[in-house]
Scaffold this motif. Structure first.
Motif, short mmCIF file in Angstrom:
data_model
loop_
_atom_site.label_atom_id
_atom_site.label_comp_id
_atom_site.label_asym_id
_atom_site.label_seq_id
_atom_site.Cartn_x
_atom_site.Cartn_y
_atom_site.Cartn_z
N VAL A 93 0.85 -1.20 0.00
CA VAL A 93 0.00 0.00 0.00
C VAL A 93 0.88 1.24 0.00
CG1 VAL A 93 -1.80 1.28 1.23
CG2 VAL A 93 -1.76 -1.23 1.31
N PRO A 94 0.73 2.14 -0.98
CA PRO A 94 1.50 3.38 -0.99
C PRO A 94 1.29 4.16 0.30
CG PRO A 94 0.40 3.06 -3.09
CD PRO A 94 -0.14 2.01 -2.17
N PHE A 95 2.34 4.80 0.79
CA PHE A 95 2.27 5.43 2.10
C PHE A 95 1.21 6.52 2.19
CE2 PHE A 95 3.82 8.64 5.20
CZ PHE A 95 3.62 7.90 6.34
N ILE A 96 1.06 7.30 1.13
CA ILE A 96 0.08 8.39 1.18
C ILE A 96 -1.34 7.85 1.32
CG2 ILE A 96 -0.19 8.53 -1.34
CD1 ILE A 96 -0.07 11.50 1.15
N ILE A 97 -1.60 6.68 0.72
CA ILE A 97 -2.91 6.04 0.86
C ILE A 97 -3.06 5.48 2.26
CG2 ILE A 97 -4.36 4.13 0.05
CD1 ILE A 97 -3.18 4.51 -2.72
N LEU A 98 -1.99 4.90 2.78
CA LEU A 98 -2.02 4.35 4.14
C LEU A 98 -2.29 5.45 5.16
CD1 LEU A 98 -1.53 1.54 5.44
CD2 LEU A 98 0.80 2.28 5.91
N LEU A 99 -1.71 6.62 4.93
CA LEU A 99 -1.94 7.76 5.81
C LEU A 99 -3.43 8.06 5.95
CD1 LEU A 99 0.76 10.42 4.84
CD2 LEU A 99 0.33 9.55 7.13
N VAL A 100 -4.11 8.10 4.82
CA VAL A 100 -5.53 8.44 4.81
C VAL A 100 -6.37 7.28 5.35
CG1 VAL A 100 -7.48 9.10 3.37
CG2 VAL A 100 -5.20 10.01 2.87
N ALA A 101 -6.03 6.06 4.94
CA ALA A 101 -6.81 4.89 5.34
C ALA A 101 -6.76 4.65 6.85
CB ALA A 101 -6.31 3.65 4.60
N LEU A 102 -5.65 5.03 7.48
CA LEU A 102 -5.48 4.77 8.91
C LEU A 102 -5.96 5.92 9.80
CD1 LEU A 102 -1.95 3.07 8.95
CD2 LEU A 102 -4.16 2.00 9.39
N ILE A 103 -6.59 6.93 9.22
CA ILE A 103 -7.08 8.06 10.02
C ILE A 103 -7.99 7.60 11.16
CG2 ILE A 103 -8.61 10.08 9.96
CD1 ILE A 103 -7.28 10.91 7.36
N PRO A 104 -8.97 6.70 10.92
CA PRO A 104 -9.80 6.24 12.04
C PRO A 104 -8.99 5.53 13.13
CG PRO A 104 -10.83 5.69 9.94
CD PRO A 104 -9.44 6.14 9.63
N VAL A 105 -8.02 4.73 12.72
CA VAL A 105 -7.16 4.03 13.69
C VAL A 105 -6.32 5.03 14.47
CG1 VAL A 105 -5.32 2.33 13.96
CG2 VAL A 105 -7.09 1.98 12.24
N THR A 106 -5.80 6.01 13.76
CA THR A 106 -4.99 7.04 14.41
C THR A 106 -5.80 7.81 15.44
OG1 THR A 106 -3.65 7.30 12.40
CG2 THR A 106 -3.56 9.08 14.01
N ARG A 107 -7.03 8.16 15.10
CA ARG A 107 -7.90 8.87 16.05
C ARG A 107 -8.19 8.01 17.26
NH1 ARG A 107 -12.16 11.29 11.64
NH2 ARG A 107 -11.03 13.21 11.13
N LEU A 108 -8.36 6.72 17.04
CA LEU A 108 -8.65 5.80 18.13
C LEU A 108 -7.47 5.69 19.09
CD1 LEU A 108 -10.67 3.70 19.29
CD2 LEU A 108 -9.51 1.98 17.90
N ILE A 109 -6.26 5.71 18.55
CA ILE A 109 -5.06 5.51 19.37
C ILE A 109 -4.62 6.79 20.08
CG2 ILE A 109 -2.61 4.92 19.32
CD1 ILE A 109 -3.25 2.97 17.05
N VAL A 110 -4.52 7.90 19.33
CA VAL A 110 -3.98 9.14 19.91
C VAL A 110 -5.03 10.22 20.10
CG1 VAL A 110 -1.68 8.70 19.01
CG2 VAL A 110 -3.28 10.04 17.65
N GLY A 111 -6.25 9.98 19.63
CA GLY A 111 -7.34 10.94 19.85
C GLY A 111 -7.45 12.03 18.81
N THR A 112 -6.57 12.03 17.82
CA THR A 112 -6.61 13.03 16.76
C THR A 112 -5.93 12.48 15.51
OG1 THR A 112 -5.95 15.29 16.13
CG2 THR A 112 -4.45 14.06 17.54
N SER A 113 -6.25 13.07 14.37
CA SER A 113 -5.61 12.65 13.12
C SER A 113 -4.61 13.69 12.63
CB SER A 113 -6.68 12.41 12.04
OG SER A 113 -7.40 13.60 11.79
N LEU A 114 -4.40 14.74 13.44
CA LEU A 114 -3.47 15.80 13.06
C LEU A 114 -2.35 15.90 14.08
CD1 LEU A 114 -6.06 18.59 12.13
CD2 LEU A 114 -4.85 17.07 10.56
N GLY A 115 -1.21 16.38 13.63
CA GLY A 115 -0.10 16.60 14.53
C GLY A 115 0.98 15.53 14.46
N THR A 116 2.04 15.77 15.20
CA THR A 116 3.21 14.90 15.14
C THR A 116 2.93 13.49 15.61
OG1 THR A 116 4.63 16.83 15.51
CG2 THR A 116 5.60 14.67 15.92
N TRP A 117 2.29 13.36 16.78
CA TRP A 117 2.04 12.03 17.32
C TRP A 117 1.04 11.25 16.49
CZ3 TRP A 117 5.42 9.89 20.17
CH2 TRP A 117 6.21 10.64 21.03
N ALA A 118 0.13 11.96 15.84
CA ALA A 118 -0.82 11.28 14.95
C ALA A 118 -0.09 10.66 13.78
CB ALA A 118 -1.88 12.26 14.47
N ALA A 119 0.99 11.31 13.31
CA ALA A 119 1.74 10.78 12.17
C ALA A 119 2.57 9.56 12.55
CB ALA A 119 2.67 11.87 11.62
#
Length: 219
Positions: A66-92
């Protein structure tokens, strides 16, 4: 460069280092065991299990494809679940870690497979169990290759962290997009590129020095 811009620039460098370092450590901690599992369960491995090996390999290949840019977008729900946001350094850090872990796992697998099978058989003959073989033979003998592979992974993460700036992850990529590209500030773009080059060269130089120290074959 104005004081405000300089402060923003230094903060962006720190954010890039933070993203690269955190995701690099996670990829090492998670990727090395995966690489060991691939080698151990492969044909002729110390814990041969072809089906486990195939399933594990398919999962790793799936994430790597999976290309990384697609993975970035696809994992937004997972990122929000883990760190509480989809923006910022820790979200990345979340998508960076998930992308880098299978990448490093394959690199580790290649290094581990290069270990002389005679050493493994000798350890078996002396009664060494699987854990002993991994701890005393596989990892020590493959260490230069593992460090070299980790260095390559960190360099890749520097570029990926810059790409993560496209979705508001912060760091040098975000700075280059918001100021260098959108505001047409060429000096900012040039400065970002220069820092990224220095950062990559620095990581590679340190990695090469460590590998040279660990590689007993060149002693």
């Amino acid at each position: 460069m104005s004081p405000v811009m300089l402060d923003l620039f230094l903060r962006s460098i720190w954010e890039t280092l933070l993203m690269t370092g955190a995701s690099g450590i996670i990829s090492l901690v998670a990727g090395l065991p995966l690489g060991l599992a691939l080698v151990a369960t492969g044909r002729g491995g110390i814990a041969e299990n072809v089906w486990v090996n195939r399933v594990l390999g398919a999962i790793i290949n799936g994430f790597r494809s999976v290309p990384f840019i697609i993975l970035l977008v696809a994992l937004i729900p997972v990122t929000r679940l883990i760190v509480g946001t989809s923006l910022g350094t820790w979200a990345a850090v979340v998508p960076l870690s998930i992308a880098a872990t299978p990448y490093y796992a394959r690199i580790a697998e290649v290094s581990l497979r290069e270990v002389d099978r005679g050493l493994i058989e000798a350890a078996r003959a002396m009664g060494g169990n699987r854990w002993t073989i991994i701890r005393e033979v596989l990892v020590p003998e493959a260490l230069p290759g593992l460090v070299a592979g980790f260095t390559v992974t960190l360099v890749t993460l520097v570029g990926a962290s810059a790409m993560a700036g496209a979705i508001g992850a912060g760091g040098l990529g975000d700075l280059a997009i918001r100021y260098g590209y959108q505001r047409f500030e060429t000096t900012v773009m040039i400065a970002v590129v220069a820092v990224l080059i220095v950062l990559v060269c620095g990581i590679q130089w340190i990695g090469d020095r460590i590998v040279a120290t660990l590689d007993h074959r060149k002693a």
